[in-house]
Write a protein that holds these residues in place. Structure first.
Motif, PDB file in Angstrom:
ATOM      1  N   LEU A 176       0.881  -1.169   0.006  1.00  9.21           N
ATOM      2  CA  LEU A 176       0.014  -0.299  -0.178  1.00  9.21           C
ATOM      3  C   LEU A 176       0.856   1.137  -0.015  1.00  9.21           C
ATOM      4  CD1 LEU A 176      -2.863   1.145   0.108  1.00  9.21           C
ATOM      5  CD2 LEU A 176      -2.819   1.144   2.698  1.00  9.21           C
ATOM      6  N   LYS A 177       1.688   1.188   0.599  1.00  4.27           N
ATOM      7  CA  LYS A 177       2.830   2.406   0.930  1.00  4.27           C
ATOM      8  C   LYS A 177       3.531   2.599  -0.395  1.00  4.27           C
ATOM      9  CE  LYS A 177       3.963   1.745   5.666  1.00  4.27           C
ATOM     10  NZ  LYS A 177       5.262   1.501   6.542  1.00  4.27           N
ATOM     11  N   ASN A 178       3.824   1.434  -1.073  1.00  4.61           N
ATOM     12  CA  ASN A 178       4.374   1.661  -2.682  1.00  4.61           C
ATOM     13  C   ASN A 178       3.387   2.068  -3.600  1.00  4.61           C
ATOM     14  OD1 ASN A 178       6.930   0.800  -1.628  1.00  4.61           O
ATOM     15  ND2 ASN A 178       6.313  -1.580  -2.308  1.00  4.61           N
ATOM     16  N   ARG A 179       2.135   1.750  -3.421  1.00  3.04           N
ATOM     17  CA  ARG A 179       1.220   2.294  -4.263  1.00  3.04           C
ATOM     18  C   ARG A 179       0.917   3.725  -4.095  1.00  3.04           C
ATOM     19  NH1 ARG A 179      -3.187  -1.826  -6.137  1.00  3.04           N
ATOM     20  NH2 ARG A 179      -2.071  -3.877  -5.920  1.00  3.04           N
ATOM     21  N   LEU A 180       0.843   4.201  -2.925  1.00  2.00           N
ATOM     22  CA  LEU A 180       0.681   5.580  -2.332  1.00  2.00           C
ATOM     23  C   LEU A 180       1.939   6.484  -2.911  1.00  2.00           C
ATOM     24  CD1 LEU A 180      -0.749   5.155   1.085  1.00  2.00           C
ATOM     25  CD2 LEU A 180      -1.966   6.152  -0.984  1.00  2.00           C
ATOM     26  N   ARG A 181       3.053   5.716  -2.814  1.00  2.00           N
ATOM     27  CA  ARG A 181       4.299   6.556  -3.225  1.00  2.00           C
ATOM     28  C   ARG A 181       4.229   6.931  -4.850  1.00  2.00           C
ATOM     29  NH1 ARG A 181       7.115   3.314   0.473  1.00  2.00           N
ATOM     30  NH2 ARG A 181       7.458   4.444   2.409  1.00  2.00           N
TER      31      ARG A 181
ATOM     32  N   VAL B  26      -4.308   7.888 -12.178  1.00  2.00           N
ATOM     33  CA  VAL B  26      -4.354   8.102 -10.699  1.00  2.00           C
ATOM     34  C   VAL B  26      -5.509   7.525  -9.995  1.00  2.00           C
ATOM     35  CG1 VAL B  26      -4.025   9.555  -8.973  1.00  2.00           C
ATOM     36  CG2 VAL B  26      -2.567   9.869 -10.665  1.00  2.00           C
ATOM     37  N   ARG B  27      -6.598   8.059 -10.587  1.00  2.00           N
ATOM     38  CA  ARG B  27      -7.867   7.560  -9.820  1.00  2.00           C
ATOM     39  C   ARG B  27      -8.086   6.159  -9.953  1.00  2.00           C
ATOM     40  NH1 ARG B  27     -13.071   9.499 -12.679  1.00  2.00           N
ATOM     41  NH2 ARG B  27     -12.127   8.217 -14.612  1.00  2.00           N
ATOM     42  N   SER B  28      -7.605   5.473 -11.081  1.00  2.00           N
ATOM     43  CA  SER B  28      -7.842   4.028 -11.140  1.00  2.00           C
ATOM     44  C   SER B  28      -7.050   3.488  -9.868  1.00  2.00           C
ATOM     45  CB  SER B  28      -7.065   3.434 -12.408  1.00  2.00           C
ATOM     46  OG  SER B  28      -7.315   2.157 -12.679  1.00  2.00           O
ATOM     47  N   GLY B  29      -5.824   3.785  -9.838  1.00  2.00           N
ATOM     48  CA  GLY B  29      -4.683   3.346  -8.763  1.00  2.00           C
ATOM     49  C   GLY B  29      -5.319   3.732  -7.466  1.00  2.00           C
ATOM     50  N   VAL B  30      -5.817   4.723  -7.091  1.00  5.24           N
ATOM     51  CA  VAL B  30      -6.445   5.051  -5.752  1.00  5.24           C
ATOM     52  C   VAL B  30      -7.635   3.915  -5.539  1.00  5.24           C
ATOM     53  CG1 VAL B  30      -7.422   6.699  -4.465  1.00  5.24           C
ATOM     54  CG2 VAL B  30      -5.487   7.177  -5.682  1.00  5.24           C
ATOM     55  N   GLU B  31      -8.456   3.909  -6.548  1.00  3.16           N
ATOM     56  CA  GLU B  31      -9.576   3.023  -6.350  1.00  3.16           C
ATOM     57  C   GLU B  31      -9.224   1.640  -6.137  1.00  3.16           C
ATOM     58  OE1 GLU B  31     -12.098   3.700  -9.783  1.00  3.16           O
ATOM     59  OE2 GLU B  31     -12.811   5.387  -9.000  1.00  3.16           O
ATOM     60  N   ARG B  32      -8.196   1.042  -6.772  1.00  2.45           N
ATOM     61  CA  ARG B  32      -7.637  -0.190  -6.631  1.00  2.45           C
ATOM     62  C   ARG B  32      -7.116  -0.263  -4.974  1.00  2.45           C
ATOM     63  NH1 ARG B  32      -5.886  -4.644 -10.315  1.00  2.45           N
ATOM     64  NH2 ARG B  32      -7.473  -3.537 -11.352  1.00  2.45           N
ATOM     65  N   MET B  33      -6.266   0.747  -4.565  1.00  2.00           N
ATOM     66  CA  MET B  33      -5.631   0.888  -3.125  1.00  2.00           C
ATOM     67  C   MET B  33      -7.265   0.585  -2.170  1.00  2.00           C
ATOM     68  SD  MET B  33      -2.838   3.447  -2.835  1.00  2.00           S
ATOM     69  CE  MET B  33      -3.191   4.458  -4.091  1.00  2.00           C
ATOM     70  N   MET B  34      -8.033   1.408  -2.582  1.00  2.00           N
ATOM     71  CA  MET B  34      -9.383   1.259  -1.573  1.00  2.00           C
ATOM     72  C   MET B  34      -9.659  -0.242  -1.437  1.00  2.00           C
ATOM     73  SD  MET B  34     -11.163   4.908  -2.989  1.00  2.00           S
ATOM     74  CE  MET B  34     -12.674   4.460  -2.041  1.00  2.00           C
ATOM     75  N   GLY B  35      -9.664  -0.856  -2.644  1.00  2.00           N
ATOM     76  CA  GLY B  35     -10.427  -2.224  -2.636  1.00  2.00           C
ATOM     77  C   GLY B  35      -9.382  -3.133  -1.972  1.00  2.00           C
ATOM     78  N   VAL B  36      -8.088  -3.100  -2.033  1.00  2.00           N
ATOM     79  CA  VAL B  36      -7.051  -3.629  -1.258  1.00  2.00           C
ATOM     80  C   VAL B  36      -7.486  -3.616   0.355  1.00  2.00           C
ATOM     81  CG1 VAL B  36      -4.610  -3.877  -0.437  1.00  2.00           C
ATOM     82  CG2 VAL B  36      -5.411  -3.858  -2.982  1.00  2.00           C
TER      83      VAL B  36
ATOM     84  N   ALA C  31     -12.178 -15.275  -3.433  1.00  2.00           N
ATOM     85  CA  ALA C  31     -12.978 -14.849  -4.688  1.00  2.00           C
ATOM     86  C   ALA C  31     -13.390 -13.659  -4.767  1.00  2.00           C
ATOM     87  CB  ALA C  31     -13.539 -16.128  -5.641  1.00  2.00           C
ATOM     88  N   ALA C  32     -14.506 -13.579  -3.721  1.00  2.00           N
ATOM     89  CA  ALA C  32     -15.201 -12.195  -3.668  1.00  2.00           C
ATOM     90  C   ALA C  32     -14.110 -10.868  -3.367  1.00  2.00           C
ATOM     91  CB  ALA C  32     -16.225 -12.194  -2.380  1.00  2.00           C
ATOM     92  N   LEU C  33     -13.466 -11.355  -2.415  1.00  2.00           N
ATOM     93  CA  LEU C  33     -12.363 -10.197  -2.094  1.00  2.00           C
ATOM     94  C   LEU C  33     -11.463  -9.750  -3.340  1.00  2.00           C
ATOM     95  CD1 LEU C  33     -11.535 -11.292   1.382  1.00  2.00           C
ATOM     96  CD2 LEU C  33     -13.018  -9.391   0.724  1.00  2.00           C
ATOM     97  N   ASP C  34     -11.076 -10.737  -4.212  1.00  2.00           N
ATOM     98  CA  ASP C  34     -10.179 -10.643  -5.196  1.00  2.00           C
ATOM     99  C   ASP C  34     -11.195  -9.606  -6.262  1.00  2.00           C
ATOM    100  OD1 ASP C  34      -8.198 -12.051  -4.360  1.00  2.00           O
ATOM    101  OD2 ASP C  34      -8.494 -13.807  -5.384  1.00  2.00           O
ATOM    102  N   LEU C  35     -12.368  -9.954  -6.356  1.00  2.00           N
ATOM    103  CA  LEU C  35     -13.193  -9.348  -7.481  1.00  2.00           C
ATOM    104  C   LEU C  35     -13.442  -7.744  -6.944  1.00  2.00           C
ATOM    105  CD1 LEU C  35     -14.896  -9.400  -9.783  1.00  2.00           C
ATOM    106  CD2 LEU C  35     -17.209 -10.160  -8.225  1.00  2.00           C
ATOM    107  N   VAL C  36     -13.493  -7.616  -5.559  1.00  2.00           N
ATOM    108  CA  VAL C  36     -13.372  -6.197  -4.977  1.00  2.00           C
ATOM    109  C   VAL C  36     -12.218  -5.530  -5.457  1.00  2.00           C
ATOM    110  CG1 VAL C  36     -13.567  -4.985  -2.884  1.00  2.00           C
ATOM    111  CG2 VAL C  36     -15.194  -6.841  -3.285  1.00  2.00           C
ATOM    112  N   VAL C  37     -11.264  -6.183  -5.233  1.00  2.00           N
ATOM    113  CA  VAL C  37      -9.777  -5.382  -5.470  1.00  2.00           C
ATOM    114  C   VAL C  37      -9.931  -5.292  -7.025  1.00  2.00           C
ATOM    115  CG1 VAL C  37      -7.491  -5.755  -5.568  1.00  2.00           C
ATOM    116  CG2 VAL C  37      -8.759  -6.458  -3.652  1.00  2.00           C
ATOM    117  N   LYS C  38     -10.219  -6.049  -7.826  1.00  2.00           N
ATOM    118  CA  LYS C  38     -10.053  -5.963  -9.200  1.00  2.00           C
ATOM    119  C   LYS C  38     -10.895  -4.964  -9.832  1.00  2.00           C
ATOM    120  CE  LYS C  38     -10.674  -8.597 -13.317  1.00  2.00           C
ATOM    121  NZ  LYS C  38     -10.883  -9.968 -14.028  1.00  2.00           N
ATOM    122  N   THR C  39     -12.191  -4.710  -9.317  1.00  2.00           N
ATOM    123  CA  THR C  39     -13.156  -3.862  -9.909  1.00  2.00           C
ATOM    124  C   THR C  39     -13.171  -2.200  -9.166  1.00  2.00           C
ATOM    125  OG1 THR C  39     -14.824  -4.630  -8.369  1.00  2.00           O
ATOM    126  CG2 THR C  39     -14.695  -5.520 -10.325  1.00  2.00           C
ATOM    127  N   HIS C  40     -12.293  -2.265  -8.157  1.00  2.00           N
ATOM    128  CA  HIS C  40     -12.046  -0.721  -7.583  1.00  2.00           C
ATOM    129  C   HIS C  40     -10.495  -0.245  -7.822  1.00  2.00           C
ATOM    130  CE1 HIS C  40     -15.886  -1.932  -5.395  1.00  2.00           C
ATOM    131  NE2 HIS C  40     -15.954  -0.595  -5.208  1.00  2.00           N
TER     132      HIS C  40
END
Length: 87
Positions: free
Chosen positions: A9-14, A43-53, A78-87
């Motif tokens: 998460l820190k790496n993604r934020l950086r 940037v928005r896509s990356g932030v949304e993916r971080m939110m899913g994680v 599987a459900a959590l992977d879907l959350v991460v993938k779609t956010h």
């Protein structure tokens, strides 16, 4: 939060911070609006993916593995992977 996830998460934020700094430079340099919007969307896509994680990790911490059967664990993952993938 699990240490490896925290590090990821820190790496993604950086990375997002670096992208935003790049966008700021683009604005200062008077770059085309379409180029700036493309970078903002990234940037928005990356932030949304971080939110899913973050959501997925929170759910994992709330449900201990011994509460679920192997099949339920697989379905939850599987459900959590879907959350991460779609956010």
């Amino acid at each position: 939060m699990v240490q490896t996830t925290s590090t990821q998460l820190k790496n993604r934020l950086r990375r997002a911070d670096g992208q935003l700094q790049g966008i700021l430079k683009m604005v200062e340099d008077g770059r085309e609006c379409s180029d700036i919007l493309t970078q903002l969307a990234a940037v928005r896509s990356g932030v949304e993916r971080m939110m899913g994680v973050v959501v997925a990790e929170n759910v994992k911490q709330c449900v201990t593995e011994d509460q679920l059967s192997a099949e339920q664990q697989a379905k939850l993952q599987a459900a959590l992977d879907l959350v991460v993938k779609t956010h």
